[in-house]
Write an enzyme that holds these catalytic residues in place. Structure first.
Site, mmCIF file in Angstrom:
data_model
loop_
_atom_site.group_PDB
_atom_site.id
_atom_site.type_symbol
_atom_site.label_atom_id
_atom_site.label_comp_id
_atom_site.label_asym_id
_atom_site.label_seq_id
_atom_site.Cartn_x
_atom_site.Cartn_y
_atom_site.Cartn_z
ATOM 1 N N ASP A 95 1.405 12.528 0.525
ATOM 2 C CA ASP A 95 0.855 12.113 -0.760
ATOM 3 C C ASP A 95 1.080 13.234 -1.768
ATOM 4 O OD1 ASP A 95 -1.091 9.999 -2.083
ATOM 5 O OD2 ASP A 95 -1.768 11.990 -2.713
ATOM 6 N N ASP A 113 8.364 8.515 -12.497
ATOM 7 C CA ASP A 113 9.335 7.759 -11.688
ATOM 8 C C ASP A 113 10.452 8.665 -11.192
ATOM 9 O OD1 ASP A 113 7.829 5.521 -12.135
ATOM 10 O OD2 ASP A 113 9.171 4.658 -13.649
ATOM 11 N N GLU A 167 2.131 6.936 -4.960
ATOM 12 C CA GLU A 167 2.766 8.235 -4.721
ATOM 13 C C GLU A 167 2.708 8.630 -3.255
ATOM 14 O OE1 GLU A 167 -1.553 9.154 -5.852
ATOM 15 O OE2 GLU A 167 -0.029 7.637 -6.281
ATOM 16 N N ASN A 171 1.440 12.082 -14.192
ATOM 17 C CA ASN A 171 1.856 10.925 -14.998
ATOM 18 C C ASN A 171 1.215 10.957 -16.377
ATOM 19 O OD1 ASN A 171 3.770 9.436 -13.679
ATOM 20 N ND2 ASN A 171 2.336 8.158 -12.544
#
Length: 416
Positions: A287, A304, A331, A295
Protein backbone atom coordinates in the site's frame (compact mmCIF):
# COMPACT_ATOMS: atom_id res chain seq x y z
CA UNK A 1 -4.28 -41.65 -37.08
CA UNK A 2 -6.43 -39.52 -34.76
CA UNK A 3 -8.92 -38.80 -37.53
CA UNK A 4 -9.26 -42.47 -38.37
CA UNK A 5 -9.93 -43.25 -34.73
CA UNK A 6 -12.66 -40.62 -34.64
CA UNK A 7 -14.26 -42.09 -37.74
CA UNK A 8 -14.27 -45.58 -36.35
CA UNK A 9 -15.56 -44.27 -33.06
CA UNK A 10 -18.48 -42.43 -34.64
CA UNK A 11 -19.34 -45.44 -36.79
CA UNK A 12 -19.11 -47.71 -33.77
CA UNK A 13 -21.36 -45.43 -31.72
CA UNK A 14 -23.93 -45.34 -34.49
CA UNK A 15 -23.78 -49.13 -34.87
CA UNK A 16 -24.02 -49.66 -31.11
CA UNK A 17 -26.97 -47.29 -30.86
CA UNK A 18 -28.73 -49.06 -33.70
CA UNK A 19 -27.98 -52.42 -32.09
CA UNK A 20 -29.21 -51.21 -28.72
CA UNK A 21 -32.48 -50.00 -30.17
CA UNK A 22 -32.94 -53.24 -32.12
CA UNK A 23 -32.15 -55.31 -29.02
CA UNK A 24 -34.52 -53.24 -26.92
CA UNK A 25 -37.30 -53.75 -29.41
CA UNK A 26 -36.48 -57.47 -29.59
CA UNK A 27 -36.58 -57.70 -25.79
CA UNK A 28 -39.97 -55.99 -25.70
CA UNK A 29 -41.27 -58.20 -28.50
CA UNK A 30 -39.69 -61.24 -26.85
CA UNK A 31 -41.32 -60.41 -23.51
CA UNK A 32 -44.72 -60.23 -25.19
CA UNK A 33 -44.01 -63.45 -27.07
CA UNK A 34 -42.87 -65.15 -23.87
CA UNK A 35 -46.03 -64.08 -22.07
CA UNK A 36 -48.13 -65.53 -24.89
CA UNK A 37 -45.98 -68.69 -24.97
CA UNK A 38 -46.28 -69.12 -21.19
CA UNK A 39 -50.06 -68.92 -21.50
CA UNK A 40 -49.98 -71.41 -24.36
CA UNK A 41 -47.71 -73.77 -22.40
CA UNK A 42 -50.04 -73.68 -19.39
CA UNK A 43 -52.97 -74.62 -21.61
CA UNK A 44 -50.92 -77.41 -23.21
CA UNK A 45 -49.85 -78.82 -19.82
CA UNK A 46 -53.40 -78.82 -18.46
CA UNK A 47 -54.83 -80.33 -21.64
CA UNK A 48 -52.16 -83.04 -21.94
CA UNK A 49 -52.41 -84.00 -18.27
CA UNK A 50 -56.21 -84.22 -18.32
CA UNK A 51 -56.06 -86.20 -21.56
CA UNK A 52 -53.65 -88.73 -20.04
CA UNK A 53 -55.85 -89.12 -17.02
CA UNK A 54 -58.88 -89.68 -19.24
CA UNK A 55 -57.00 -92.36 -21.19
CA UNK A 56 -56.31 -94.46 -18.08
CA UNK A 57 -59.55 -93.66 -16.30
CA UNK A 58 -61.31 -96.91 -17.30
CA UNK A 59 -58.31 -99.13 -16.57
CA UNK A 60 -57.71 -97.46 -13.22
CA UNK A 61 -61.38 -97.83 -12.25
CA UNK A 62 -61.28 -101.52 -13.19
CA UNK A 63 -58.14 -102.03 -11.11
CA UNK A 64 -59.83 -100.37 -8.13
CA UNK A 65 -63.01 -102.42 -8.64
CA UNK A 66 -61.11 -105.70 -8.86
CA UNK A 67 -58.65 -104.65 -6.16
CA UNK A 68 -55.97 -105.72 -8.62
CA UNK A 69 -52.60 -104.30 -7.46
CA UNK A 70 -50.77 -105.47 -10.60
CA UNK A 71 -53.15 -103.62 -12.87
CA UNK A 72 -52.99 -100.59 -10.56
CA UNK A 73 -49.20 -100.61 -10.75
CA UNK A 74 -49.36 -100.76 -14.54
CA UNK A 75 -51.62 -97.69 -14.57
CA UNK A 76 -49.36 -95.79 -12.18
CA UNK A 77 -46.20 -96.77 -14.06
CA UNK A 78 -47.74 -95.69 -17.35
CA UNK A 79 -48.61 -92.25 -16.00
CA UNK A 80 -45.32 -91.85 -14.15
CA UNK A 81 -43.20 -92.63 -17.19
CA UNK A 82 -44.89 -89.93 -19.25
CA UNK A 83 -42.53 -87.16 -18.05
CA UNK A 84 -43.08 -83.99 -15.95
CA UNK A 85 -44.64 -86.18 -13.20
CA UNK A 86 -43.57 -85.90 -9.58
CA UNK A 87 -46.00 -88.43 -8.07
CA UNK A 88 -48.93 -90.70 -8.96
CA UNK A 89 -51.21 -92.31 -6.37
CA UNK A 90 -54.13 -94.71 -7.01
CA UNK A 91 -56.54 -95.29 -4.10
CA UNK A 92 -59.55 -97.54 -3.75
CA UNK A 93 -62.95 -96.36 -2.52
CA UNK A 94 -61.81 -96.77 1.10
CA UNK A 95 -58.88 -94.40 0.56
CA UNK A 96 -56.29 -97.18 0.70
CA UNK A 97 -53.30 -96.80 -1.56
CA UNK A 98 -53.20 -99.53 -4.16
CA UNK A 99 -50.18 -98.22 -6.09
CA UNK A 100 -47.98 -95.15 -6.00
CA UNK A 101 -44.81 -93.72 -7.45
CA UNK A 102 -42.87 -90.68 -6.29
CA UNK A 103 -39.85 -88.90 -7.66
CA UNK A 104 -37.56 -86.93 -5.41
CA UNK A 105 -36.89 -83.46 -6.80
CA UNK A 106 -35.90 -80.04 -5.54
CA UNK A 107 -38.57 -77.45 -6.05
CA UNK A 108 -37.31 -74.38 -7.98
CA UNK A 109 -36.78 -71.31 -5.82
CA UNK A 110 -37.47 -68.76 -8.55
CA UNK A 111 -40.74 -66.94 -8.20
CA UNK A 112 -41.45 -66.89 -11.93
CA UNK A 113 -41.76 -70.68 -12.29
CA UNK A 114 -44.00 -70.88 -9.23
CA UNK A 115 -46.12 -67.99 -10.49
CA UNK A 116 -46.54 -69.57 -13.94
CA UNK A 117 -47.19 -73.20 -13.03
CA UNK A 118 -47.77 -73.37 -9.28
CA UNK A 119 -51.55 -73.53 -9.66
CA UNK A 120 -51.67 -76.33 -12.30
CA UNK A 121 -49.53 -79.00 -10.60
CA UNK A 122 -52.16 -81.09 -8.81
CA UNK A 123 -54.90 -83.24 -10.45
CA UNK A 124 -57.46 -85.64 -8.97
CA UNK A 125 -59.60 -87.96 -11.04
CA UNK A 126 -62.55 -89.76 -9.43
CA UNK A 127 -62.74 -93.37 -10.59
CA UNK A 128 -66.30 -94.53 -11.42
CA UNK A 129 -67.06 -98.09 -12.52
CA UNK A 130 -70.21 -99.50 -14.14
CA UNK A 131 -70.57 -103.21 -13.24
CA UNK A 132 -73.00 -104.11 -16.02
CA UNK A 133 -75.51 -102.95 -18.58
CA UNK A 134 -78.20 -100.86 -17.00
CA UNK A 135 -76.30 -100.38 -13.75
CA UNK A 136 -75.21 -97.00 -12.44
CA UNK A 137 -71.65 -95.73 -12.16
CA UNK A 138 -70.31 -96.35 -8.70
CA UNK A 139 -67.24 -94.61 -7.18
CA UNK A 140 -64.37 -97.07 -6.97
CA UNK A 141 -61.53 -94.82 -5.86
CA UNK A 142 -59.36 -91.90 -6.84
CA UNK A 143 -56.38 -91.26 -9.07
CA UNK A 144 -54.11 -88.40 -7.98
CA UNK A 145 -51.28 -86.96 -10.10
CA UNK A 146 -48.80 -84.19 -9.27
CA UNK A 147 -46.57 -82.59 -11.87
CA UNK A 148 -42.91 -81.79 -11.23
CA UNK A 149 -42.41 -78.04 -11.03
CA UNK A 150 -38.69 -78.30 -11.84
CA UNK A 151 -39.42 -80.19 -15.06
CA UNK A 152 -41.96 -77.58 -16.11
CA UNK A 153 -39.43 -74.86 -15.29
CA UNK A 154 -36.72 -76.48 -17.41
CA UNK A 155 -39.09 -76.88 -20.33
CA UNK A 156 -40.16 -73.26 -20.03
CA UNK A 157 -36.55 -72.06 -19.87
CA UNK A 158 -35.67 -74.09 -22.94
CA UNK A 159 -38.55 -72.61 -24.87
CA UNK A 160 -37.70 -69.12 -23.58
CA UNK A 161 -34.06 -69.44 -24.65
CA UNK A 162 -35.14 -70.53 -28.10
CA UNK A 163 -37.50 -67.57 -28.43
CA UNK A 164 -34.88 -65.12 -27.19
CA UNK A 165 -32.17 -66.62 -29.39
CA UNK A 166 -34.33 -66.21 -32.45
CA UNK A 167 -35.18 -62.68 -31.33
CA UNK A 168 -31.53 -61.76 -30.88
CA UNK A 169 -30.64 -63.17 -34.29
CA UNK A 170 -33.40 -61.15 -35.89
CA UNK A 171 -32.32 -58.04 -33.95
CA UNK A 172 -28.70 -58.45 -35.06
CA UNK A 173 -29.74 -58.85 -38.66
CA UNK A 174 -31.98 -55.77 -38.52
CA UNK A 175 -29.29 -53.78 -36.70
CA UNK A 176 -26.68 -54.70 -39.29
CA UNK A 177 -28.91 -53.57 -42.14
CA UNK A 178 -29.80 -50.33 -40.36
CA UNK A 179 -26.16 -49.66 -39.47
CA UNK A 180 -25.10 -50.08 -43.08
CA UNK A 181 -27.89 -47.81 -44.29
CA UNK A 182 -27.22 -45.12 -41.64
CA UNK A 183 -23.49 -45.21 -42.31
CA UNK A 184 -23.91 -44.81 -46.05
CA UNK A 185 -26.48 -42.04 -45.90
CA UNK A 186 -25.75 -40.16 -42.65
CA UNK A 187 -22.54 -41.16 -40.86
CA UNK A 188 -20.19 -41.05 -43.84
CA UNK A 189 -21.26 -37.52 -44.91
CA UNK A 190 -20.91 -36.37 -41.30
CA UNK A 191 -17.40 -37.82 -41.18
CA UNK A 192 -16.56 -35.94 -44.37
CA UNK A 193 -17.70 -32.71 -42.71
CA UNK A 194 -15.69 -33.59 -39.60
CA UNK A 195 -12.53 -34.25 -41.61
CA UNK A 196 -12.93 -30.93 -43.42
CA UNK A 197 -13.33 -29.05 -40.13
CA UNK A 198 -10.28 -30.74 -38.59
CA UNK A 199 -8.12 -29.85 -41.58
CA UNK A 200 -9.22 -26.20 -41.58
CA UNK A 201 -6.57 -23.61 -40.66
CA UNK A 202 -8.02 -21.20 -38.06
CA UNK A 203 -5.79 -18.47 -39.47
CA UNK A 204 -7.39 -18.88 -42.91
CA UNK A 205 -10.80 -20.38 -42.16
CA UNK A 206 -12.33 -19.20 -45.44
CA UNK A 207 -10.11 -21.69 -47.31
CA UNK A 208 -11.36 -24.76 -45.49
CA UNK A 209 -12.01 -27.76 -47.79
CA UNK A 210 -15.74 -27.39 -47.93
CA UNK A 211 -17.19 -30.84 -48.70
CA UNK A 212 -19.67 -31.38 -51.52
CA UNK A 213 -22.84 -32.81 -50.05
CA UNK A 214 -24.40 -34.09 -53.26
CA UNK A 215 -27.77 -35.53 -52.32
CA UNK A 216 -27.73 -33.63 -49.02
CA UNK A 217 -27.43 -30.19 -50.59
CA UNK A 218 -31.02 -29.21 -49.77
CA UNK A 219 -31.50 -30.98 -46.44
CA UNK A 220 -30.36 -30.30 -42.89
CA UNK A 221 -26.86 -31.64 -43.53
CA UNK A 222 -26.38 -29.34 -46.50
CA UNK A 223 -27.62 -26.41 -44.45
CA UNK A 224 -25.19 -27.42 -41.71
CA UNK A 225 -22.26 -27.25 -44.12
CA UNK A 226 -23.33 -23.80 -45.32
CA UNK A 227 -23.66 -22.60 -41.76
CA UNK A 228 -20.23 -23.98 -40.92
CA UNK A 229 -18.80 -22.16 -43.92
CA UNK A 230 -20.18 -18.88 -42.60
CA UNK A 231 -19.02 -19.68 -39.09
CA UNK A 232 -15.46 -20.52 -40.09
CA UNK A 233 -15.20 -17.34 -42.15
CA UNK A 234 -15.99 -15.38 -38.99
CA UNK A 235 -13.98 -17.63 -36.67
CA UNK A 236 -10.77 -15.66 -36.63
CA UNK A 237 -12.59 -12.40 -36.02
CA UNK A 238 -14.44 -14.01 -33.13
CA UNK A 239 -11.23 -15.32 -31.59
CA UNK A 240 -9.59 -11.94 -31.78
CA UNK A 241 -12.58 -10.27 -30.20
CA UNK A 242 -12.66 -12.90 -27.47
CA UNK A 243 -8.96 -12.34 -26.73
CA UNK A 244 -9.50 -8.62 -26.52
CA UNK A 245 -12.45 -9.00 -24.16
CA UNK A 246 -10.53 -11.47 -22.02
CA UNK A 247 -7.61 -9.10 -21.77
CA UNK A 248 -9.91 -6.24 -20.80
CA UNK A 249 -11.68 -8.35 -18.18
CA UNK A 250 -8.46 -9.47 -16.48
CA UNK A 251 -6.27 -6.37 -16.86
CA UNK A 252 -6.30 -3.16 -14.90
CA UNK A 253 -6.99 -0.34 -17.33
CA UNK A 254 -4.75 2.21 -15.67
CA UNK A 255 -1.59 0.26 -14.87
CA UNK A 256 -1.73 -2.54 -17.47
CA UNK A 257 -1.15 -5.27 -14.88
CA UNK A 258 -3.60 -7.91 -13.66
CA UNK A 259 -6.76 -6.73 -11.95
CA UNK A 260 -8.61 -8.04 -8.90
CA UNK A 261 -10.57 -10.59 -10.92
CA UNK A 262 -7.42 -12.07 -12.42
CA UNK A 263 -5.80 -12.12 -8.98
CA UNK A 264 -8.70 -14.08 -7.46
CA UNK A 265 -8.62 -16.68 -10.24
CA UNK A 266 -4.82 -16.96 -10.12
CA UNK A 267 -4.71 -17.38 -6.34
CA UNK A 268 -7.36 -20.11 -6.50
CA UNK A 269 -5.42 -22.01 -9.16
CA UNK A 270 -2.09 -21.69 -7.38
CA UNK A 271 -3.59 -22.69 -4.04
CA UNK A 272 -4.92 -25.89 -5.59
CA UNK A 273 -1.60 -26.58 -7.29
CA UNK A 274 0.36 -25.96 -4.08
CA UNK A 275 -2.05 -28.24 -2.23
CA UNK A 276 -1.42 -31.05 -4.73
CA UNK A 277 2.34 -30.60 -4.85
CA UNK A 278 2.97 -29.79 -1.19
CA UNK A 279 4.72 -26.49 -2.03
CA UNK A 280 4.52 -23.18 -0.13
CA UNK A 281 2.57 -20.18 -1.41
CA UNK A 282 3.25 -16.59 -0.37
CA UNK A 283 1.42 -13.28 -0.78
CA UNK A 284 2.72 -9.70 -0.49
CA UNK A 285 0.30 -6.83 0.07
CA UNK A 286 1.61 -3.33 -0.78
CA UNK A 287 0.00 0.00 0.00
CA UNK A 288 1.44 3.40 -1.04
CA UNK A 289 1.94 5.54 2.05
CA UNK A 290 -0.09 8.76 2.31
CA UNK A 291 -1.38 8.41 -1.24
CA UNK A 292 -4.52 10.45 -0.59
CA UNK A 293 -2.40 13.41 0.47
CA UNK A 294 -0.22 12.88 -2.62
CA UNK A 295 -3.27 13.06 -4.89
CA UNK A 296 -4.63 16.10 -3.10
CA UNK A 297 -1.31 17.95 -3.38
CA UNK A 298 -0.04 16.90 -6.84
CA UNK A 299 -3.34 16.07 -8.60
CA UNK A 300 -4.84 12.90 -9.95
CA UNK A 301 -2.74 12.93 -13.13
CA UNK A 302 0.43 12.71 -11.06
CA UNK A 303 -1.29 10.12 -8.91
CA UNK A 304 -2.05 7.98 -11.93
CA UNK A 305 1.54 8.31 -13.13
CA UNK A 306 2.72 7.16 -9.72
CA UNK A 307 0.43 4.13 -9.81
CA UNK A 308 1.80 3.20 -13.24
CA UNK A 309 5.38 3.66 -12.04
CA UNK A 310 4.60 1.46 -9.03
CA UNK A 311 3.17 -1.27 -11.28
CA UNK A 312 6.24 -1.14 -13.55
CA UNK A 313 8.53 -1.41 -10.54
CA UNK A 314 6.65 -4.41 -9.16
CA UNK A 315 6.72 -6.27 -12.48
CA UNK A 316 10.43 -5.54 -12.81
CA UNK A 317 11.23 -6.96 -9.36
CA UNK A 318 8.67 -9.78 -9.33
CA UNK A 319 9.70 -11.15 -12.71
CA UNK A 320 9.31 -14.91 -12.56
CA UNK A 321 6.87 -16.32 -15.12
CA UNK A 322 5.05 -18.18 -12.33
CA UNK A 323 4.47 -15.02 -10.22
CA UNK A 324 1.63 -12.53 -10.49
CA UNK A 325 1.50 -8.80 -9.80
CA UNK A 326 -1.98 -7.28 -9.60
CA UNK A 327 -3.66 -4.07 -8.61
CA UNK A 328 -5.85 -4.98 -5.65
CA UNK A 329 -7.70 -1.69 -5.54
CA UNK A 330 -6.92 2.03 -5.25
CA UNK A 331 -3.27 2.42 -4.22
CA UNK A 332 -3.02 -1.18 -3.03
CA UNK A 333 -1.14 -3.87 -4.94
CA UNK A 334 -0.64 -7.59 -4.36
CA UNK A 335 2.00 -10.11 -5.42
CA UNK A 336 1.44 -13.88 -5.51
CA UNK A 337 4.63 -15.94 -5.23
CA UNK A 338 4.13 -19.67 -5.86
CA UNK A 339 6.76 -22.12 -4.56
CA UNK A 340 8.12 -19.42 -2.26
CA UNK A 341 8.39 -19.70 1.53
CA UNK A 342 8.12 -16.87 4.04
CA UNK A 343 11.83 -16.02 4.03
CA UNK A 344 11.96 -15.90 0.24
CA UNK A 345 8.86 -13.70 0.12
CA UNK A 346 10.40 -11.38 2.74
CA UNK A 347 13.49 -10.95 0.56
CA UNK A 348 11.32 -10.11 -2.48
CA UNK A 349 9.41 -7.55 -0.39
CA UNK A 350 12.67 -5.91 0.70
CA UNK A 351 13.77 -5.61 -2.92
CA UNK A 352 10.41 -4.04 -3.82
CA UNK A 353 10.74 -1.51 -1.01
CA UNK A 354 14.24 -0.57 -2.17
CA UNK A 355 13.13 -0.29 -5.81
CA UNK A 356 10.39 2.14 -4.76
CA UNK A 357 13.00 4.19 -2.94
CA UNK A 358 15.05 4.25 -6.12
CA UNK A 359 12.13 5.81 -7.99
CA UNK A 360 12.65 8.87 -5.78
CA UNK A 361 9.22 10.29 -6.53
CA UNK A 362 8.77 13.54 -4.53
CA UNK A 363 6.06 13.53 -1.86
CA UNK A 364 5.76 16.72 0.14
CA UNK A 365 3.45 15.14 2.72
CA UNK A 366 5.48 11.98 3.25
CA UNK A 367 6.83 11.31 6.69
CA UNK A 368 9.77 9.48 5.12
CA UNK A 369 12.35 11.89 3.64
CA UNK A 370 9.90 13.62 1.33
CA UNK A 371 9.51 10.87 -1.23
CA UNK A 372 6.91 8.21 -2.14
CA UNK A 373 7.22 5.07 -0.02
CA UNK A 374 5.14 1.96 0.55
CA UNK A 375 4.28 -0.41 3.38
CA UNK A 376 4.32 -4.15 2.71
CA UNK A 377 2.77 -7.10 4.49
CA UNK A 378 4.02 -10.64 3.86
CA UNK A 379 2.34 -13.96 4.65
CA UNK A 380 3.01 -17.53 3.60
CA UNK A 381 1.23 -20.87 3.90
CA UNK A 382 1.51 -24.55 3.06
CA UNK A 383 -1.92 -25.44 1.61
CA UNK A 384 -1.22 -29.16 1.86
CA UNK A 385 -1.10 -29.11 5.68
CA UNK A 386 -4.79 -28.17 5.81
CA UNK A 387 -4.30 -25.62 8.60
CA UNK A 388 -5.30 -22.56 6.56
CA UNK A 389 -7.18 -21.48 3.48
CA UNK A 390 -6.93 -18.71 0.91
CA UNK A 391 -8.98 -16.28 2.98
CA UNK A 392 -6.75 -16.87 6.00
CA UNK A 393 -3.61 -16.27 3.94
CA UNK A 394 -4.98 -12.97 2.62
CA UNK A 395 -6.11 -11.92 6.07
CA UNK A 396 -2.64 -12.60 7.47
CA UNK A 397 -0.95 -10.60 4.70
CA UNK A 398 -3.41 -7.73 5.20
CA UNK A 399 -2.81 -7.84 8.94
CA UNK A 400 0.94 -7.60 8.37
CA UNK A 401 0.41 -4.66 6.01
CA UNK A 402 -1.44 -2.72 8.68
CA UNK A 403 1.18 -3.68 11.24
CA UNK A 404 3.81 -2.14 8.95
CA UNK A 405 1.75 1.07 8.76
CA UNK A 406 1.24 1.25 12.51
CA UNK A 407 4.96 0.76 13.07
CA UNK A 408 5.76 3.88 11.04
CA UNK A 409 5.26 2.95 7.34
CA UNK A 410 7.98 2.44 4.69
CA UNK A 411 8.76 -1.00 6.01
CA UNK A 412 8.08 -4.72 5.55
CA UNK A 413 6.15 -6.69 8.16
CA UNK A 414 5.80 -10.46 8.02
CA UNK A 415 4.61 -13.41 10.06
CA UNK A 416 6.82 -14.37 12.95
Amino acid sequence: MGRHRHRRSLTAKQALLTLAIALLLSVLAGAIELALDARKMRQEVVHQTQHRLELVDGTAAEAAFQLNPDLANQVVEGLFSGGRVASVVLRDDFGRIMAERHRAYQAPSDWLTRALFGDILHYKEALDYRAGVGSLDEPMGELELTLALDSLGRDFISRSLLIFSLGVIKALAIAALLAIAFHAYITRPLLQVHAAIVSADPRQPGRWPKPAMGGHANDELGHLVESLDELLNAFQQGLEQRDRLHQISTMDGLTGIANRRRFDDFLTQEWQRAHRCGHPLSVIFLDIDHFKEFNDHYGHVAGDDTLRAMAETLTRVVNRASDLVARYGGEEFVCVLPDTDLEGARQVADRIRQAIHDLNIPHAHSTQAGRVTASLGVASAFPADGRSDRATLLAQADSQLYRAKHQGRDRVASQT
